[in-house]
Design a protein around this motif. Sequence first.
Motif, PDB file in Angstrom:
ATOM      1  N   ARG A  34     -45.971   9.742 -32.069  1.00 27.69           N
ATOM      2  CA  ARG A  34     -44.510   9.770 -32.133  1.00 27.69           C
ATOM      3  C   ARG A  34     -44.014  11.079 -32.746  1.00 27.69           C
ATOM      4  O   ARG A  34     -44.736  11.734 -33.500  1.00 27.69           O
ATOM      5  CB  ARG A  34     -43.982   8.615 -32.994  1.00 27.69           C
ATOM      6  CG  ARG A  34     -44.185   7.234 -32.396  1.00 27.69           C
ATOM      7  CD  ARG A  34     -43.736   6.134 -33.344  1.00 27.69           C
ATOM      8  NE  ARG A  34     -43.670   4.826 -32.689  1.00 27.69           N
ATOM      9  CZ  ARG A  34     -43.314   3.707 -33.277  1.00 27.69           C
ATOM     10  NH1 ARG A  34     -42.989   3.719 -34.572  1.00 27.69           N
ATOM     11  NH2 ARG A  34     -43.264   2.569 -32.600  1.00 27.69           N
ATOM     12  N   ILE A  35     -42.785  11.406 -32.405  1.00 28.40           N
ATOM     13  CA  ILE A  35     -42.017  12.426 -33.118  1.00 28.40           C
ATOM     14  C   ILE A  35     -40.854  11.698 -33.778  1.00 28.40           C
ATOM     15  O   ILE A  35     -39.955  11.206 -33.091  1.00 28.40           O
ATOM     16  CB  ILE A  35     -41.487  13.526 -32.184  1.00 28.40           C
ATOM     17  CG1 ILE A  35     -42.636  14.291 -31.528  1.00 28.40           C
ATOM     18  CG2 ILE A  35     -40.589  14.491 -32.956  1.00 28.40           C
ATOM     19  CD1 ILE A  35     -42.179  15.323 -30.504  1.00 28.40           C
ATOM     20  N   TYR A  36     -40.893  11.565 -35.096  1.00 26.64           N
ATOM     21  CA  TYR A  36     -39.774  10.990 -35.841  1.00 26.64           C
ATOM     22  C   TYR A  36     -38.804  12.132 -36.141  1.00 26.64           C
ATOM     23  O   TYR A  36     -39.201  13.176 -36.677  1.00 26.64           O
ATOM     24  CB  TYR A  36     -40.251  10.373 -37.152  1.00 26.64           C
ATOM     25  CG  TYR A  36     -41.236   9.240 -36.995  1.00 26.64           C
ATOM     26  CD1 TYR A  36     -40.805   7.932 -36.811  1.00 26.64           C
ATOM     27  CD2 TYR A  36     -42.612   9.481 -37.051  1.00 26.64           C
ATOM     28  CE1 TYR A  36     -41.715   6.889 -36.673  1.00 26.64           C
ATOM     29  CE2 TYR A  36     -43.528   8.445 -36.920  1.00 26.64           C
ATOM     30  CZ  TYR A  36     -43.079   7.155 -36.732  1.00 26.64           C
ATOM     31  OH  TYR A  36     -43.989   6.122 -36.599  1.00 26.64           O
ATOM     32  N   PHE A  37     -37.525  11.955 -35.806  1.00 31.98           N
ATOM     33  CA  PHE A  37     -36.531  12.991 -36.106  1.00 31.98           C
ATOM     34  C   PHE A  37     -35.381  12.367 -36.883  1.00 31.98           C
ATOM     35  O   PHE A  37     -34.919  11.280 -36.556  1.00 31.98           O
ATOM     36  CB  PHE A  37     -36.048  13.696 -34.837  1.00 31.98           C
ATOM     37  CG  PHE A  37     -35.392  12.806 -33.808  1.00 31.98           C
ATOM     38  CD1 PHE A  37     -34.005  12.694 -33.736  1.00 31.98           C
ATOM     39  CD2 PHE A  37     -36.157  12.091 -32.885  1.00 31.98           C
ATOM     40  CE1 PHE A  37     -33.394  11.895 -32.778  1.00 31.98           C
ATOM     41  CE2 PHE A  37     -35.550  11.283 -31.929  1.00 31.98           C
ATOM     42  CZ  PHE A  37     -34.164  11.183 -31.874  1.00 31.98           C
ATOM     43  N   ALA A  38     -34.979  13.052 -37.961  1.00 32.39           N
ATOM     44  CA  ALA A  38     -34.050  12.438 -38.915  1.00 32.39           C
ATOM     45  C   ALA A  38     -33.046  13.445 -39.437  1.00 32.39           C
ATOM     46  O   ALA A  38     -33.194  14.664 -39.254  1.00 32.39           O
ATOM     47  CB  ALA A  38     -34.844  11.836 -40.085  1.00 32.39           C
ATOM     48  N   ASN A  39     -32.013  12.923 -40.094  1.00 30.16           N
ATOM     49  CA  ASN A  39     -31.053  13.773 -40.803  1.00 30.16           C
ATOM     50  C   ASN A  39     -31.740  14.411 -42.003  1.00 30.16           C
ATOM     51  O   ASN A  39     -32.767  13.933 -42.487  1.00 30.16           O
ATOM     52  CB  ASN A  39     -29.829  12.964 -41.237  1.00 30.16           C
ATOM     53  CG  ASN A  39     -30.198  11.774 -42.122  1.00 30.16           C
ATOM     54  OD1 ASN A  39     -31.113  11.013 -41.831  1.00 30.16           O
ATOM     55  ND2 ASN A  39     -29.472  11.623 -43.219  1.00 30.16           N
ATOM     56  N   HIS A  40     -31.160  15.501 -42.502  1.00 30.83           N
ATOM     57  CA  HIS A  40     -31.838  16.297 -43.535  1.00 30.83           C
ATOM     58  C   HIS A  40     -30.829  16.689 -44.614  1.00 30.83           C
ATOM     59  O   HIS A  40     -29.909  17.453 -44.360  1.00 30.83           O
ATOM     60  CB  HIS A  40     -32.425  17.551 -42.888  1.00 30.83           C
ATOM     61  CG  HIS A  40     -33.311  18.347 -43.791  1.00 30.83           C
ATOM     62  ND1 HIS A  40     -34.015  17.792 -44.844  1.00 30.83           N
ATOM     63  CD2 HIS A  40     -33.609  19.678 -43.799  1.00 30.83           C
ATOM     64  CE1 HIS A  40     -34.718  18.740 -45.447  1.00 30.83           C
ATOM     65  NE2 HIS A  40     -34.485  19.886 -44.838  1.00 30.83           N
ATOM     66  N   GLN A  41     -31.022  16.133 -45.834  1.00 33.69           N
ATOM     67  CA  GLN A  41     -30.098  16.433 -46.926  1.00 33.69           C
ATOM     68  C   GLN A  41     -30.789  16.843 -48.215  1.00 33.69           C
ATOM     69  O   GLN A  41     -30.124  17.198 -49.180  1.00 33.69           O
ATOM     70  CB  GLN A  41     -29.196  15.223 -47.189  1.00 33.69           C
ATOM     71  CG  GLN A  41     -28.261  14.906 -46.020  1.00 33.69           C
ATOM     72  CD  GLN A  41     -27.263  13.819 -46.365  1.00 33.69           C
ATOM     73  OE1 GLN A  41     -27.567  12.885 -47.085  1.00 33.69           O
ATOM     74  NE2 GLN A  41     -26.062  13.948 -45.841  1.00 33.69           N
ATOM     75  N   SER A  42     -32.117  16.797 -48.240  1.00 36.48           N
ATOM     76  CA  SER A  42     -32.824  17.100 -49.477  1.00 36.48           C
ATOM     77  C   SER A  42     -34.272  17.451 -49.171  1.00 36.48           C
ATOM     78  O   SER A  42     -34.829  17.038 -48.145  1.00 36.48           O
ATOM     79  CB  SER A  42     -32.778  15.887 -50.420  1.00 36.48           C
ATOM     80  OG  SER A  42     -33.688  16.016 -51.485  1.00 36.48           O
ATOM     81  N   HIS A  43     -34.902  18.225 -50.078  1.00 36.51           N
ATOM     82  CA  HIS A  43     -36.335  18.469 -49.944  1.00 36.51           C
ATOM     83  C   HIS A  43     -37.123  17.173 -50.090  1.00 36.51           C
ATOM     84  O   HIS A  43     -38.287  17.097 -49.674  1.00 36.51           O
ATOM     85  CB  HIS A  43     -36.801  19.471 -51.008  1.00 36.51           C
ATOM     86  CG  HIS A  43     -36.398  20.883 -50.719  1.00 36.51           C
ATOM     87  ND1 HIS A  43     -36.750  21.522 -49.554  1.00 36.51           N
ATOM     88  CD2 HIS A  43     -35.679  21.784 -51.438  1.00 36.51           C
ATOM     89  CE1 HIS A  43     -36.277  22.765 -49.564  1.00 36.51           C
ATOM     90  NE2 HIS A  43     -35.624  22.936 -50.698  1.00 36.51           N
ATOM     91  N   ALA A  44     -36.502  16.151 -50.678  1.00 34.79           N
ATOM     92  CA  ALA A  44     -37.186  14.869 -50.854  1.00 34.79           C
ATOM     93  C   ALA A  44     -37.219  14.046 -49.564  1.00 34.79           C
ATOM     94  O   ALA A  44     -37.882  13.004 -49.530  1.00 34.79           O
ATOM     95  CB  ALA A  44     -36.504  14.058 -51.961  1.00 34.79           C
ATOM     96  N   ASP A  45     -36.537  14.483 -48.512  1.00 38.88           N
ATOM     97  CA  ASP A  45     -36.540  13.734 -47.254  1.00 38.88           C
ATOM     98  C   ASP A  45     -37.952  13.524 -46.743  1.00 38.88           C
ATOM     99  O   ASP A  45     -38.322  12.432 -46.304  1.00 38.88           O
ATOM    100  CB  ASP A  45     -35.721  14.485 -46.188  1.00 38.88           C
ATOM    101  CG  ASP A  45     -34.235  14.497 -46.498  1.00 38.88           C
ATOM    102  OD1 ASP A  45     -33.783  13.630 -47.259  1.00 38.88           O
ATOM    103  OD2 ASP A  45     -33.534  15.377 -45.976  1.00 38.88           O
TER     104      ASP A  45
END
Length: 253
Positions: A34-45
């Motif tokens: 899979r390729i999981y793609f997500a929003n990005h708001q922090s280095h902790a993502d």
Amino acid sequence: MLAKLMSLLLLGVVRFLTGSQARWYGCPPKAEQRIYFANHQSHADMVLIWAALPEELRSITRPIAAKDYWTKTPFRQWITTAVFNAVYVDRQATPARPPAPEGAPDNTMATAVAEADTAAAGGPDPSPEAPPRTPSPEELRAALPESDPLAPLVRALESGDSIVIFPEGTRGHGDEPQPFKSGLFKLAQMFPQVVLVPAWINNVQRVMPKGEVVPVPILCSVTFGAPVQLEPGEERRPFLDRARRAVIALREV
């Protein structure tokens, strides 16, 4: 052994600070590529998604990590390599090809003129232009320069790994992700057999606000949605906008 112990320690710390709730809304956790793609708001993502995945998926899933940030100290480099098995990417774009020098001959025009002269002289008519052939996924991968930021991701996918990416390319600051960059589209073209799973990361920016070094305990979650796929003939921007909407829709689930 040290990496395994650090993995268990981090997992406990992350789950204590965030709860690290995984919500499989549109698809089950499954050991497929899979390729999981997500929003990005922090280095902790990266860490939160890693902690949210079941153990059997963590072992086959590699998050991407910004090379300039995660290799800045030996400890960061060790933890991203030994614990997360991350894929390092350079955030600098590949330089664009320089334009042709002014005054250089236009080969396209020269070819057209030559064909016109041949036809006027009684020779064969110019052959009609054939429609451009769509390159195969293998040809697209082979044509990718080694200096391209996507090259490490392509190598990871070719080896059978799943990956986690953040198509915005940089951290967002609003309620919605920024427009997606072209990387997800190119990977979908190169690996049509890989399942594309959207994800929404909630609240993690409050755990580690930008510029802070001490995390704050806040309940966080990762919601995984129904897979999307690149449709035949679908253009880059419509696909990226559709993928972005799939991520945003999970915010309300």
